[in-house]
Write a protein that holds these residues in place. Structure first.
Motif, PDB file in Angstrom:
ATOM      1  N   PRO A 265     -19.279  28.501   9.308  1.00 41.41           N
ATOM      2  CA  PRO A 265     -18.532  27.436  10.002  1.00 41.41           C
ATOM      3  C   PRO A 265     -17.027  27.677  10.021  1.00 41.41           C
ATOM      4  O   PRO A 265     -16.368  27.440  11.036  1.00 41.41           O
ATOM      5  CB  PRO A 265     -18.870  26.181   9.185  1.00 41.41           C
ATOM      6  CG  PRO A 265     -20.163  26.480   8.536  1.00 41.41           C
ATOM      7  CD  PRO A 265     -20.129  27.947   8.238  1.00 41.41           C
ATOM      8  N   ILE A 266     -16.486  28.185   8.909  1.00 44.14           N
ATOM      9  CA  ILE A 266     -15.045  28.478   8.843  1.00 44.14           C
ATOM     10  C   ILE A 266     -14.722  29.572   9.857  1.00 44.14           C
ATOM     11  O   ILE A 266     -13.738  29.480  10.603  1.00 44.14           O
ATOM     12  CB  ILE A 266     -14.614  28.943   7.435  1.00 44.14           C
ATOM     13  CG1 ILE A 266     -15.020  27.943   6.381  1.00 44.14           C
ATOM     14  CG2 ILE A 266     -13.136  29.277   7.400  1.00 44.14           C
ATOM     15  CD1 ILE A 266     -14.119  26.748   6.264  1.00 44.14           C
ATOM     16  N   TYR A 267     -15.556  30.622   9.906  1.00 45.99           N
ATOM     17  CA  TYR A 267     -15.295  31.738  10.810  1.00 45.99           C
ATOM     18  C   TYR A 267     -15.392  31.302  12.271  1.00 45.99           C
ATOM     19  O   TYR A 267     -14.498  31.569  13.075  1.00 45.99           O
ATOM     20  CB  TYR A 267     -16.270  32.897  10.528  1.00 45.99           C
ATOM     21  CG  TYR A 267     -16.043  34.090  11.432  1.00 45.99           C
ATOM     22  CD1 TYR A 267     -16.819  34.301  12.566  1.00 45.99           C
ATOM     23  CD2 TYR A 267     -15.018  34.991  11.155  1.00 45.99           C
ATOM     24  CE1 TYR A 267     -16.588  35.375  13.393  1.00 45.99           C
ATOM     25  CE2 TYR A 267     -14.785  36.072  11.969  1.00 45.99           C
ATOM     26  CZ  TYR A 267     -15.570  36.258  13.092  1.00 45.99           C
ATOM     27  OH  TYR A 267     -15.330  37.332  13.916  1.00 45.99           O
ATOM     28  N   THR A 268     -16.490  30.599  12.605  1.00 43.94           N
ATOM     29  CA  THR A 268     -16.751  30.247  14.006  1.00 43.94           C
ATOM     30  C   THR A 268     -15.775  29.190  14.510  1.00 43.94           C
ATOM     31  O   THR A 268     -15.280  29.284  15.628  1.00 43.94           O
ATOM     32  CB  THR A 268     -18.197  29.733  14.165  1.00 43.94           C
ATOM     33  OG1 THR A 268     -19.082  30.730  13.669  1.00 43.94           O
ATOM     34  CG2 THR A 268     -18.534  29.423  15.602  1.00 43.94           C
ATOM     35  N   PHE A 269     -15.487  28.172  13.686  1.00 43.04           N
ATOM     36  CA  PHE A 269     -14.675  27.044  14.165  1.00 43.04           C
ATOM     37  C   PHE A 269     -13.190  27.143  13.819  1.00 43.04           C
ATOM     38  O   PHE A 269     -12.404  26.315  14.256  1.00 43.04           O
ATOM     39  CB  PHE A 269     -15.242  25.729  13.623  1.00 43.04           C
ATOM     40  CG  PHE A 269     -16.638  25.457  14.103  1.00 43.04           C
ATOM     41  CD1 PHE A 269     -17.667  25.213  13.203  1.00 43.04           C
ATOM     42  CD2 PHE A 269     -16.940  25.481  15.448  1.00 43.04           C
ATOM     43  CE1 PHE A 269     -18.960  24.976  13.642  1.00 43.04           C
ATOM     44  CE2 PHE A 269     -18.232  25.255  15.897  1.00 43.04           C
ATOM     45  CZ  PHE A 269     -19.243  25.005  14.994  1.00 43.04           C
TER      46      PHE A 269
END
Lengths: 329, 48
Positions: free
Chosen positions: A96-100
């Motif tokens: 989630p940190i990487y994608t968003f």
């Protein structure tokens, strides 16, 4: 049942290609070494400690995803299919940190807000021509790496992207003798002048380069918060946004340094070109500093030249530390 | 000259012109602020 199947981080070493297995061990050791260098203060601890931990964990924590494939449950940076991405978002803890935040540039904008809050643009406003000259010299890596990258087989877009790393952050060490040069004092620029500059520059740069408008907004809003005396916002951005962004940036960088990713020939090429770009930019920055030093009849500290390399202030921090060490009794 | 050298040189030249323009703008802006302002050039932070 093989006892090693319980300890999959170890058993996967015997299943993977030897070069990947060996490189995993190398990266685990390198990650631990980066943590050591960060705690010693040799390299920036804010980045190196989370990065080192991430690097060692992602290379040690490899498991069998299926009976025939290995991987980690940290992150899958290459995934683009929406359905697969939605699935992985619920499994890989940093996805989630990487994608968003990472792949859409949000984390960069958050860090830039923080940089705006901690940056004093007084020097830039007092000496705009000197500042711009040094910044142009510090882009030498970008100019020289592009033809090297195209010669190595990258297309123009890829070559441009990797060359631009030369204008980005990188810890550099200077010769101590540059630190011994006296500097002239400069008059204060008022907060009102800095605020007006922030408003005008933000608007103008967004008009000229709308593709970079989010970064311009982030940086100049940080400056505006600082120069307006909005202490509560300044504290929120510096202590909340900047350090959160920096922490996750370091952690993500470490976790992305997985052995199989780095050993990809294309990735290895990009790494080497990125380092080359930073190196040449550092040399360019120092050259620019010395040109201004001689042009101003030795009334300028050439150490400032290398600070022109950074879009985040790590090289300026390293330069400041070396100057302090050289001047300390 | 190879095309891969020309592209970064063109971008560099454009960057140089824009940087020069920004530097001139800063000088003009500071001159205008000081000319039309009665306040002396010092920090004026007010806490909010």
């Amino acid at each position: 049942m093989n006892i090693l199947d319980i300890f999959q981080g170890i058993s996967t070493l015997f299943v993977q290609e030897p070069k990947i297995a060996i490189f995993r061990i190398v990266l685990v050791v390198l990650g631990i070494f980066l943590v050591y260098l960060g705690t010693k203060g040799t390299l920036e601890p804010l980045i190196m400690i989370p990065m080192g931990f991430g690097m060692s964990a992602v290379n040690a924590g490899v498991l069998f995803l299926t009976s025939s494939t290995t991987g980690t449950i940290f992150i899958d940076p290459m995934l683009s299919d929406t359905d697969a991405l939605m699935n992985i978002l619920q499994i890989d803890f940093l996805q989630p940190i990487y994608t968003f935040m990472f792949s859409n540039g949000l984390i960069a904008c958050i860090v830039f807000m923080g940089i705006g809050v901690i940056t004093d643009i007084g020097f830039l406003l007092r000496y705009p021509f000197t500042s711009m000259l040094i910044a142009m010299f510090a882009e030498l890596g970008t100019v020289l790496t592009f033809p090297i990258a195209t010669a190595m087989g990258l297309n123009y877009g890829e070559a441009a992207a990797v060359s631009l790393i030369g204008g980005a952050d990188g810890p550099m060490v200077l010769y101590a003798r540059a630190a011994a040069v006296k500097t002239s004092k400069f008059h204060n620029i008022s907060s009102r002048e800095k605020l007006i500059f922030a408003v005008i520059a933000n608007t103008l740069l967004c008009f000229l380069f709308p593709v970079a408008a989010p970064l311009f907004l982030s940086f100049f809003i940080g400056i505006a918060v600082r120069e307006s005396g909005l202490d509560k916002y300044a504290k929120l951005i510096e202590h909340g946004f900047l350090y959160t962004g920096t922490f996750f940036l370091g952690l993500m960088l470490g976790v992305l340094c997985e052995a199989s990713t780095i050993l990809n020939p294309k990735v290895l090429t990009l790494l080497v070109l990125g380092m080359l770009s930073l190196l040449i930019s550092g040399i360019g920055g120092i050259l620019g500093g010395y040109i201004v030093y001689f042009a101003n009849k030795k009334n300028f500290n050439p150490v400032i030249g290398i600070a022109g390399v950074s879009c985040v202030p790590t090289t300026a921090k390293v330069a400041q530390k070396e100057v302090h060490k050289a001047k300390s009794p | 000259m190879s095309y891969s050298f020309l592209i970064p040189l063109q971008v560099f030249a454009l960057g140089f012109i824009i940087s020069l323009g920004m530097a001139v703008l800063i000088k003009v802006m500071l001159f205008a602020i000081r000319k039309f302002s009665n306040e002396p050039a010092k920090d004026q932070n007010e806490t909010h």
